[in-house]
Design a protein around this motif. Structure first.
Motif, mmCIF file in Angstrom:
data_model
loop_
_atom_site.group_PDB
_atom_site.id
_atom_site.type_symbol
_atom_site.label_atom_id
_atom_site.label_comp_id
_atom_site.label_asym_id
_atom_site.label_seq_id
_atom_site.Cartn_x
_atom_site.Cartn_y
_atom_site.Cartn_z
ATOM 1 N N UNK A 38 0.775 -0.984 -0.117
ATOM 2 C CA UNK A 38 0.056 -0.069 0.069
ATOM 3 C C UNK A 38 1.034 1.152 0.070
ATOM 4 N N UNK A 39 1.981 1.141 0.709
ATOM 5 C CA UNK A 39 2.968 2.345 0.768
ATOM 6 C C UNK A 39 3.495 2.730 -0.593
ATOM 7 N N UNK A 40 4.017 1.570 -1.276
ATOM 8 C CA UNK A 40 4.584 1.630 -2.713
ATOM 9 C C UNK A 40 3.366 2.496 -3.675
ATOM 10 N N UNK A 41 2.404 1.524 -3.689
ATOM 11 C CA UNK A 41 1.092 2.233 -4.427
ATOM 12 C C UNK A 41 0.860 3.570 -4.055
ATOM 13 N N UNK A 42 0.707 4.169 -3.197
ATOM 14 C CA UNK A 42 0.758 5.473 -2.806
ATOM 15 C C UNK A 42 1.702 6.448 -3.142
ATOM 16 N N UNK A 43 2.899 5.927 -3.196
ATOM 17 C CA UNK A 43 4.103 6.633 -3.703
ATOM 18 C C UNK A 43 3.970 6.895 -5.215
ATOM 19 N N UNK A 44 3.784 5.839 -5.763
ATOM 20 C CA UNK A 44 3.583 6.016 -7.353
ATOM 21 C C UNK A 44 2.442 6.611 -7.769
ATOM 22 N N UNK A 45 1.254 6.375 -6.917
ATOM 23 C CA UNK A 45 0.015 7.385 -7.288
ATOM 24 C C UNK A 45 0.455 8.692 -7.127
ATOM 25 N N UNK A 46 1.427 9.114 -6.192
ATOM 26 C CA UNK A 46 1.676 10.498 -5.880
ATOM 27 C C UNK A 46 2.510 11.023 -6.927
ATOM 28 N N UNK A 47 3.291 10.129 -7.579
ATOM 29 C CA UNK A 47 4.198 10.671 -8.650
ATOM 30 C C UNK A 47 3.764 10.727 -9.936
ATOM 31 N N UNK A 48 2.446 9.653 -10.074
ATOM 32 C CA UNK A 48 1.671 9.897 -11.338
ATOM 33 C C UNK A 48 0.804 11.172 -11.386
ATOM 34 N N UNK A 49 0.521 11.425 -10.130
ATOM 35 C CA UNK A 49 -0.482 12.724 -9.913
ATOM 36 C C UNK A 49 0.271 13.814 -10.128
ATOM 37 N N UNK A 50 1.538 14.072 -9.764
ATOM 38 C CA UNK A 50 2.541 15.188 -9.867
ATOM 39 C C UNK A 50 2.779 15.400 -11.339
ATOM 40 N N UNK A 51 2.998 14.250 -11.816
ATOM 41 C CA UNK A 51 3.167 14.241 -13.368
ATOM 42 C C UNK A 51 2.247 14.898 -14.449
ATOM 43 N N UNK A 52 1.049 14.494 -13.977
ATOM 44 C CA UNK A 52 -0.210 14.872 -14.642
ATOM 45 C C UNK A 52 -0.647 16.396 -14.368
ATOM 46 N N UNK A 53 -0.305 16.786 -13.290
ATOM 47 C CA UNK A 53 -0.472 18.072 -12.806
ATOM 48 C C UNK A 53 0.636 18.964 -13.630
ATOM 49 N N UNK A 54 1.812 18.837 -13.704
ATOM 50 C CA UNK A 54 2.895 19.335 -14.484
ATOM 51 C C UNK A 54 2.347 19.365 -16.070
ATOM 52 N N UNK A 55 1.722 18.177 -16.666
ATOM 53 C CA UNK A 55 1.498 18.168 -17.747
ATOM 54 C C UNK A 55 0.273 19.177 -18.070
ATOM 55 N N UNK A 99 -0.256 26.513 -20.174
ATOM 56 C CA UNK A 99 0.645 27.704 -20.254
ATOM 57 C C UNK A 99 0.972 27.648 -22.036
ATOM 58 N N UNK A 100 1.076 26.833 -22.609
ATOM 59 C CA UNK A 100 1.184 26.937 -23.973
ATOM 60 C C UNK A 100 -0.181 27.356 -24.804
ATOM 61 N N UNK A 101 -1.164 27.394 -24.161
ATOM 62 C CA UNK A 101 -2.451 27.970 -24.927
ATOM 63 C C UNK A 101 -2.096 29.459 -24.519
ATOM 64 N N UNK A 102 -1.873 29.829 -23.321
ATOM 65 C CA UNK A 102 -1.836 31.179 -23.014
ATOM 66 C C UNK A 102 -0.570 31.971 -23.461
ATOM 67 N N UNK A 103 0.289 31.266 -23.912
ATOM 68 C CA UNK A 103 1.433 32.159 -24.535
ATOM 69 C C UNK A 103 1.464 32.061 -26.093
ATOM 70 N N UNK A 104 0.480 31.213 -26.492
ATOM 71 C CA UNK A 104 0.235 31.346 -28.063
ATOM 72 C C UNK A 104 1.106 30.373 -28.806
ATOM 73 N N UNK A 105 1.483 29.644 -28.303
ATOM 74 C CA UNK A 105 2.440 28.729 -29.050
ATOM 75 C C UNK A 105 1.689 27.218 -29.665
ATOM 76 N N UNK A 106 0.624 27.476 -29.471
ATOM 77 C CA UNK A 106 -0.330 26.261 -30.315
ATOM 78 C C UNK A 106 -0.353 26.231 -31.834
ATOM 79 N N UNK A 107 -0.480 25.589 -32.721
ATOM 80 C CA UNK A 107 -0.736 25.521 -34.021
ATOM 81 C C UNK A 107 -2.111 26.153 -34.336
ATOM 82 N N UNK A 108 -1.791 27.216 -35.121
ATOM 83 C CA UNK A 108 -2.964 27.977 -35.574
ATOM 84 C C UNK A 108 -3.697 27.290 -36.906
ATOM 85 N N UNK A 109 -4.876 26.900 -36.900
ATOM 86 C CA UNK A 109 -5.377 26.328 -38.171
ATOM 87 C C UNK A 109 -6.125 27.353 -38.809
ATOM 88 N N UNK A 110 -6.537 28.628 -38.368
ATOM 89 C CA UNK A 110 -7.516 29.364 -38.906
ATOM 90 C C UNK A 110 -6.559 30.435 -39.737
#
Length: 180
Positions: free
Chosen positions: A15-32, A38-49
């Motif tokens: 259970x402790x190992x699962x909790x650690x890996x869940x925390x790592x996955x959560x942090x990675x998801x939040x960073x993504x 930030x990409x949308x705000x800075x305008x670095x997305x491809x423009x199709x229009x």
């Protein structure tokens, strides 16, 4: 003393190992999620229009053309076109193990705008000694600009595997000294 191969981890350790890996996955998801936001705000997305007529190419809408119908576009006769402002447009069609035109002549010291498209499959357009390296997708126009400072010959290769004759896809850009 070697550990007993039949021993198992107890429930609390797992259970402790699962909790650690869940925390790592959560942090990675939040960073993504932050990076995407930030990409949308800075305008670095491809423009199709359409960006208000940012290009001047006939038959090209939002960077896309019908690769089966080049007749209404500058790609019908690929080559070099001088513009009124002194810059040079180069139209290149990648297809079946060749670039058209096979040799491009441009002046040194002038801005050169490249427009490259594919008539059949995915190709690459890598111009040696520059930072130009574009993936050429059928139905789309890859556009980039550069200024060649010195006269000479620059090689262009297809750097995306496009079939059995891929190694024959070569092109030359001959940079000529400016005319007095």
């Amino acid at each position: 003393m070697a550990p007993n191969p039949t021993s198992r981890l107890d429930h609390h350790t797992l259970e402790r190992y699962e909790t650690i890996w869940l925390g790592i996955a959560t942090v990675m998801s939040v960073l993504l999620a932050i990076a995407v936001f930030a990409s949308f705000l800075s305008g670095t997305t491809p423009r199709l229009e359409d960006e208000g007529g940012a290009h001047h190419l006939t038959g090209v809408v939002n960077g896309r053309i019908d690769p089966k119908n080049f007749a209404g576009t500058p790609f019908a006769t690929p080559g070099v076109v001088e513009r009124e402002d002194g810059s040079v447009d180069v139209f290149v069609v990648s297809k079946a193990f060749q670039f058209e035109p096979p040799v491009v002549r441009v002046p040194a010291g002038k801005r050169v705008n490249f427009y490259v498209t594919s008539a059949d499959v995915l190709h690459g357009y890598y111009v040696e000694t520059t930072n130009i390296n574009a993936t050429v997708v059928p139905g789309q126009v890859a556009a980039f600009s550069t200024t060649f400072r010195h006269p000479g010959t620059v090689n262009v290769i297809c750097d995306e595997y496009c079939g059995i004759g891929h190694h024959n896809m070569l092109n030359k850009i001959i940079v000529e000294a400016p005319k007095p």
